[in-house]
Design a protein around this motif. Structure first.
Motif, PDB file in Angstrom:
ATOM      1  N   PHE A  97      34.643 222.619  64.774  1.00 39.72           N
ATOM      2  CA  PHE A  97      32.906 222.397  64.566  1.00 39.72           C
ATOM      3  C   PHE A  97      32.716 222.213  63.247  1.00 39.72           C
ATOM      4  O   PHE A  97      31.646 221.364  62.959  1.00 39.72           O
ATOM      5  CB  PHE A  97      32.486 223.677  64.902  1.00 39.72           C
ATOM      6  N   SER A  98      33.278 223.055  62.285  1.00 38.29           N
ATOM      7  CA  SER A  98      32.946 222.497  60.821  1.00 38.29           C
ATOM      8  C   SER A  98      33.105 221.035  60.444  1.00 38.29           C
ATOM      9  O   SER A  98      32.222 220.246  59.852  1.00 38.29           O
ATOM     10  CB  SER A  98      34.031 223.462  60.072  1.00 38.29           C
ATOM     11  N   ASN A  99      34.095 220.658  60.981  1.00 37.65           N
ATOM     12  CA  ASN A  99      34.407 218.963  60.586  1.00 37.65           C
ATOM     13  C   ASN A  99      33.352 218.228  61.381  1.00 37.65           C
ATOM     14  O   ASN A  99      33.061 217.204  60.974  1.00 37.65           O
ATOM     15  CB  ASN A  99      35.906 218.648  60.678  1.00 37.65           C
ATOM     16  N   LEU A 100      33.281 218.628  62.531  1.00 38.23           N
ATOM     17  CA  LEU A 100      32.453 217.768  63.570  1.00 38.23           C
ATOM     18  C   LEU A 100      30.979 217.802  62.862  1.00 38.23           C
ATOM     19  O   LEU A 100      30.281 216.776  62.848  1.00 38.23           O
ATOM     20  CB  LEU A 100      32.614 218.045  65.044  1.00 38.23           C
ATOM     21  N   TRP A 101      30.677 218.983  62.538  1.00 36.27           N
ATOM     22  CA  TRP A 101      29.292 219.127  61.832  1.00 36.27           C
ATOM     23  C   TRP A 101      28.921 218.258  60.639  1.00 36.27           C
ATOM     24  O   TRP A 101      27.917 217.603  60.505  1.00 36.27           O
ATOM     25  CB  TRP A 101      28.975 220.592  61.636  1.00 36.27           C
ATOM     26  N   ALA A 102      29.923 218.040  59.805  1.00 40.08           N
ATOM     27  CA  ALA A 102      29.830 217.443  58.486  1.00 40.08           C
ATOM     28  C   ALA A 102      29.487 216.032  58.995  1.00 40.08           C
ATOM     29  O   ALA A 102      28.975 215.259  58.366  1.00 40.08           O
ATOM     30  CB  ALA A 102      30.969 217.510  57.857  1.00 40.08           C
ATOM     31  N   VAL A 103      30.245 215.434  59.745  1.00 41.15           N
ATOM     32  CA  VAL A 103      30.271 213.886  60.187  1.00 41.15           C
ATOM     33  C   VAL A 103      28.691 213.628  60.907  1.00 41.15           C
ATOM     34  O   VAL A 103      28.153 212.581  60.742  1.00 41.15           O
ATOM     35  CB  VAL A 103      31.551 213.516  61.094  1.00 41.15           C
ATOM     36  N   TYR A 104      28.428 214.699  61.854  1.00 39.26           N
ATOM     37  CA  TYR A 104      27.162 214.573  62.451  1.00 39.26           C
ATOM     38  C   TYR A 104      25.803 214.562  61.398  1.00 39.26           C
ATOM     39  O   TYR A 104      25.170 213.923  61.832  1.00 39.26           O
ATOM     40  CB  TYR A 104      27.038 215.885  63.394  1.00 39.26           C
ATOM     41  N   LEU A 105      25.991 215.344  60.338  1.00 46.68           N
ATOM     42  CA  LEU A 105      25.017 215.473  59.316  1.00 46.68           C
ATOM     43  C   LEU A 105      24.760 213.884  58.738  1.00 46.68           C
ATOM     44  O   LEU A 105      23.737 213.534  58.398  1.00 46.68           O
ATOM     45  CB  LEU A 105      25.424 216.534  58.337  1.00 46.68           C
ATOM     46  N   SER A 106      26.048 213.131  58.671  1.00 45.24           N
ATOM     47  CA  SER A 106      25.855 211.922  57.846  1.00 45.24           C
ATOM     48  C   SER A 106      25.709 210.819  58.964  1.00 45.24           C
ATOM     49  O   SER A 106      25.106 209.510  58.385  1.00 45.24           O
ATOM     50  CB  SER A 106      27.456 211.774  57.265  1.00 45.24           C
ATOM     51  N   THR A 107      25.818 210.961  60.124  1.00 48.52           N
ATOM     52  CA  THR A 107      25.566 210.104  61.300  1.00 48.52           C
ATOM     53  C   THR A 107      23.796 209.327  61.110  1.00 48.52           C
ATOM     54  O   THR A 107      23.091 210.393  61.149  1.00 48.52           O
ATOM     55  CB  THR A 107      25.749 210.445  62.509  1.00 48.52           C
ATOM     56  N   PRO A 108      23.671 208.059  61.134  1.00 44.66           N
ATOM     57  CA  PRO A 108      22.211 207.791  61.035  1.00 44.66           C
ATOM     58  C   PRO A 108      21.322 208.088  62.044  1.00 44.66           C
ATOM     59  O   PRO A 108      21.917 208.628  63.209  1.00 44.66           O
ATOM     60  CB  PRO A 108      22.614 206.212  61.179  1.00 44.66           C
ATOM     61  N   VAL A 109      20.008 208.479  61.933  1.00 46.45           N
ATOM     62  CA  VAL A 109      19.215 208.913  62.678  1.00 46.45           C
ATOM     63  C   VAL A 109      18.926 207.876  63.916  1.00 46.45           C
ATOM     64  O   VAL A 109      18.873 206.640  63.602  1.00 46.45           O
ATOM     65  CB  VAL A 109      17.746 209.306  62.178  1.00 46.45           C
ATOM     66  N   GLU A 110      18.824 208.098  64.966  1.00 46.04           N
ATOM     67  CA  GLU A 110      18.508 207.241  66.110  1.00 46.04           C
ATOM     68  C   GLU A 110      17.030 206.904  66.175  1.00 46.04           C
ATOM     69  O   GLU A 110      16.237 208.117  65.987  1.00 46.04           O
ATOM     70  CB  GLU A 110      18.844 207.762  67.333  1.00 46.04           C
ATOM     71  N   ARG A 111      16.421 205.860  66.726  1.00 45.97           N
ATOM     72  CA  ARG A 111      15.225 205.663  66.967  1.00 45.97           C
ATOM     73  C   ARG A 111      14.516 206.386  67.934  1.00 45.97           C
ATOM     74  O   ARG A 111      15.411 206.615  69.001  1.00 45.97           O
ATOM     75  CB  ARG A 111      14.742 203.966  67.291  1.00 45.97           C
ATOM     76  N   PRO A 112      13.391 206.804  68.069  1.00 46.14           N
ATOM     77  CA  PRO A 112      12.961 207.705  69.114  1.00 46.14           C
ATOM     78  C   PRO A 112      12.534 206.872  70.423  1.00 46.14           C
ATOM     79  O   PRO A 112      12.985 207.814  71.465  1.00 46.14           O
ATOM     80  CB  PRO A 112      11.361 207.997  68.549  1.00 46.14           C
ATOM     81  N   GLU A 113      12.767 205.507  70.695  1.00 44.83           N
ATOM     82  CA  GLU A 113      12.617 205.091  71.738  1.00 44.83           C
ATOM     83  C   GLU A 113      13.764 205.128  72.717  1.00 44.83           C
ATOM     84  O   GLU A 113      13.920 204.869  73.962  1.00 44.83           O
ATOM     85  CB  GLU A 113      12.033 203.655  72.018  1.00 44.83           C
ATOM     86  N   ASN A 114      14.943 205.472  71.877  1.00 45.57           N
ATOM     87  CA  ASN A 114      16.218 205.256  72.497  1.00 45.57           C
ATOM     88  C   ASN A 114      16.732 206.781  73.004  1.00 45.57           C
ATOM     89  O   ASN A 114      17.702 206.937  73.351  1.00 45.57           O
ATOM     90  CB  ASN A 114      17.318 204.709  71.562  1.00 45.57           C
ATOM     91  N   GLN A 115      15.733 207.952  72.870  1.00 46.80           N
ATOM     92  CA  GLN A 115      16.231 209.259  73.159  1.00 46.80           C
ATOM     93  C   GLN A 115      15.520 209.627  74.378  1.00 46.80           C
ATOM     94  O   GLN A 115      14.639 209.565  74.636  1.00 46.80           O
ATOM     95  CB  GLN A 115      15.484 210.156  71.993  1.00 46.80           C
ATOM     96  N   HIS A 116      16.350 210.059  75.290  1.00 53.88           N
ATOM     97  CA  HIS A 116      16.025 210.743  76.552  1.00 53.88           C
ATOM     98  C   HIS A 116      16.584 211.979  76.979  1.00 53.88           C
ATOM     99  O   HIS A 116      17.851 212.032  77.553  1.00 53.88           O
ATOM    100  CB  HIS A 116      16.691 209.591  77.480  1.00 53.88           C
ATOM    101  N   PRO A 117      15.995 212.947  76.187  1.00 47.78           N
ATOM    102  CA  PRO A 117      16.532 214.308  76.529  1.00 47.78           C
ATOM    103  C   PRO A 117      16.204 215.060  78.156  1.00 47.78           C
ATOM    104  O   PRO A 117      15.708 214.360  78.610  1.00 47.78           O
ATOM    105  CB  PRO A 117      15.560 215.202  75.491  1.00 47.78           C
ATOM    106  N   PRO A 118      17.112 215.974  78.409  1.00 47.20           N
ATOM    107  CA  PRO A 118      17.855 216.833  77.267  1.00 47.20           C
ATOM    108  C   PRO A 118      19.302 216.389  77.231  1.00 47.20           C
ATOM    109  O   PRO A 118      20.044 217.030  76.718  1.00 47.20           O
ATOM    110  CB  PRO A 118      17.679 217.991  78.137  1.00 47.20           C
ATOM    111  N   ILE A 119      19.824 215.335  78.037  1.00 47.03           N
ATOM    112  CA  ILE A 119      21.169 215.015  78.109  1.00 47.03           C
ATOM    113  C   ILE A 119      21.262 213.750  77.296  1.00 47.03           C
ATOM    114  O   ILE A 119      22.323 213.836  76.155  1.00 47.03           O
ATOM    115  CB  ILE A 119      21.912 215.072  79.402  1.00 47.03           C
ATOM    116  N   ARG A 120      20.724 212.911  77.331  1.00 49.80           N
ATOM    117  CA  ARG A 120      20.872 211.410  76.727  1.00 49.80           C
ATOM    118  C   ARG A 120      20.037 211.165  75.720  1.00 49.80           C
ATOM    119  O   ARG A 120      18.846 210.697  75.612  1.00 49.80           O
ATOM    120  CB  ARG A 120      20.623 210.449  77.789  1.00 49.80           C
ATOM    121  N   PHE A 121      20.650 211.787  74.634  1.00 55.46           N
ATOM    122  CA  PHE A 121      20.120 211.582  73.219  1.00 55.46           C
ATOM    123  C   PHE A 121      21.238 211.298  72.158  1.00 55.46           C
ATOM    124  O   PHE A 121      22.300 211.921  72.359  1.00 55.46           O
ATOM    125  CB  PHE A 121      19.086 212.552  72.649  1.00 55.46           C
ATOM    126  N   SER A 122      20.890 210.534  71.210  1.00 55.41           N
ATOM    127  CA  SER A 122      22.114 210.422  70.244  1.00 55.41           C
ATOM    128  C   SER A 122      21.486 210.358  68.858  1.00 55.41           C
ATOM    129  O   SER A 122      20.270 210.628  68.531  1.00 55.41           O
ATOM    130  CB  SER A 122      22.726 208.875  70.452  1.00 55.41           C
TER     131      SER A 122
END
Length: 569
Positions: free
Chosen positions: A350-375
């Protein structure tokens, strides 16, 4: 007065035939090993300030800081370092490469760990030698890693540092051996996760602030050398402290402690602290009952050559038998290590995954389909990632100092451990949802608030789990002669899981990025956390080296504890 018995032992019976009633006994129901209240006695609470051997503990605590400091320092800039290695790499490719970097060191430690553990238990090595070699090797590894410009050299230096060190295991082993009494051992061993959290607080700040956040001309060639040079200096300072200040705790090597360098260092420390020539050494006469009746008498034969000398003169330590390797693996040892394998896997991942997750670019709102399909991640720069990761260490330090000792005193190690494990499935389920806040809100304050929820949950669970796991691994030791092996086995198992699970989790995380499900890697960790809760149900709190008594030790231990072996826990 003491009177000899027919079997040659000495009975601590008064002249009138009564047994002294003022000897405090340990309360077995007290989870932290404090002395029971007893008739006419007040319960004595053990604090961090009351621990013996503070100078030795200080060196060991500093040694416990440097490994998490080095690891968390890399986490702050790992995403951008891999981008520096290959500017054309996609986020999914970088995730896979991050898994390789993270797993390389721990895999090497898992392969060589048992060798270092057996060497630490051997007369050829000892605790001090193994710890010194590990610290100096990690220093060299940091220098090489900081000046790497490609993925392959970076992986090599991580493997080198892992293969040549077993610092965490040996540090835990020595702390347990200089505090054999449970009332002190619990407090001393919980210091190690506290300083580990301190390393995780400092490390991301070092990595985020000293690394290059922008590729300017002066630092473009080696933009990530500075934080690694800083870490290497800390390793050197710690190694010097171990060489000149740490005492060997392996019993068979303790009589060879005196050397001009060590004696000079001891005189200097005594002079600075105002202790002069007084000895403040801490010698335990019983690992669980420090004030037992056997400790108040001196066994002396009328015909012994030492009968005319002072009864308090130290004796040369008797060489103890060692437990055969095949007898180490009791049912409780296996269950404890199995649980540790799963727990260490999801904590480190989790600690390592969280660090990479924080650096991953933000996704555009139109591509987000919660609660499962969002990136998408949170798109933070190294300095922001360093600050965010430092929150893990800061909250952990606070909870470790304020909360955990009280919980352990009140509920005991096992109960706190079991309860804390149930926090992690919830943590990993909610961990990816800050991505939605970053996409739809875009406001920094809201992003940081949403990020704080999984952070607080994770640290709360880790505060109750990590120190308790350390205590359980130490106490499941079946015999004192294999304590170094047990601690190293725990480290090997933990490193094996931290090399296997991150590699798989980062691959799953990358696959989730490709299909637009950023939470896939975190939700797999939630399944692993549930499995850890199940596996922990077979673990019991051990007796700290008393599960197995070798044949030639039975008579000696009965005399030391003042009661038959069958009556001891």
């Amino acid at each position: 007065m003491a009177s000899p018995q027919s079997d040659g032992t000495v009975s601590n019976t008064q002249a009138n035939g009564s047994t002294p009633s003022a000897i405090p006994q340990q309360d077995p129901s007290t989870g932290n090993g404090n002395l029971g209240a007893g008739p006419g006695l007040k319960e004595k609470r053990i604090s961090y300030l009351s621990l013996p051997n503070k100078g030795q503990l200080a060196i060991l605590c500093i040694a416990r800081i440097v490994d998490p400091l080095a690891t968390s320092s890399i986490q702050a800039y790992l995403f951008y370092q891999l981008k520096f290695f290959d500017p054309s790499a996609s986020s999914a490719t970088i995730s896979t490469q991050a898994g390789i970097i993270v797993s390389a060191k721990t895999a090497a430690q898992a392969i060589t760990g048992m060798f270092w553990g057996r060497l630490a238990d051997s007369d050829w090595g000892g605790r001090k030698l193994v710890l010194t070699v590990g610290l100096l090797s990690c220093c060299i590894s940091c220098i090489g890693y900081g000046f790497s410009r490609r993925l392959a050299p970076a992986v090599f230096w991580q493997v080198f540092g892992g293969a040549m060190s077993s610092n965490v295991a040996i540090t835990r082993c020595v702390v347990a051996e200089i505090n054999p009494e449970k009332r002190y051992r619990v407090r001393a061993l919980t210091l190690l996760p506290l300083f580990s959290n301190a390393g995780m607080l400092i490390g991301p700040l070092v990595g985020g602030l000293l690394s290059s956040n922008e590729e300017d001309g002066a630092q473009a060639k080696y933009p990530y050398a500075a934080p690694n040079i800083f870490t290497a200096v800390i390793y050197i300072i710690t190694a010097l402290g171990v060489i000149f200040g740490l005492e060997e705790t392996l019993e068979s090597l303790q009589h060879d402690q005196h050397s001009p360098l060590r004696d000079t260092w001891r005189k200097f420390v005594n002079k600075v602290s105002g202790r002069g020539s007084r000895s403040h050494g801490y010698t335990a006469v019983s690992t669980e009952e420090p004030l037992s009746s056997a400790s108040l008498v001196v066994e002396q034969s009328p015909t012994s050559p030492s009968s005319n000398s002072s009864p308090l003169l130290p004796k040369t330590p008797k060489r103890k038998r060692k437990l055969p390797f095949r007898r180490i693996w009791t049912f409780n040892v296996v269950c404890t290590l199995l649980s540790h394998f799963i727990i260490a896997g999801h904590l480190g991942t989790f600690s390592n995954l969280w660090a990479v997750y924080l650096s991953t670019p933000v996704e555009r709102p139109e591509n987000q389909h919660p609660p499962i399909r969002f990136s998408g991640g949170l798109g933070m720069l190294p300095r922001d990632v360093g600050l965010a990761m430092s929150l893990l260490g800061l909250i952990g330090v606070i909870l470790q100092i304020v909360i955990y000792p009280r919980l352990n005193d009140r509920f005991g190690t096992i109960r706190v451990w079991h309860t804390a494990l149930f926090v992690f499935p919830v943590t990993y389920i909610v961990a990816p949802f800050p991505s939605l806040v970053a996409s739809f809100s875009g406001k920094t304050a809201f992003v940081w608030l949403s990020m704080g929820v999984p952070l607080v949950l994770f640290i709360t669970g880790r505060t109750g789990t990590t120190p308790a796991t350390t205590l359980l691994i130490n106490d499941c030791t079946p015999h004192p002669s294999v304590r170094g092996t047990i601690h190293t086995a725990g480290t090997v198992v933990g490193n094996l899981s931290r090399s296997v699970f991150p590699l798989a989790a980062f691959a799953i995380f990358g696959a989730g990025l490709r299909i637009g499900v950023i939470g896939l890697g975190f939700w797999c960790l939630a399944c692993l956390a549930i499995l850890a809760c199940v596996a922990s149900q077979w673990v019991r709190e051990g007796s700290n080296g008393k599960d197995i008594v070798l044949e030639d030790e039975e008579e000696e231990e009965e005399e030391e504890n003042g009661e038959p072996e069958t009556q001891r826990r």
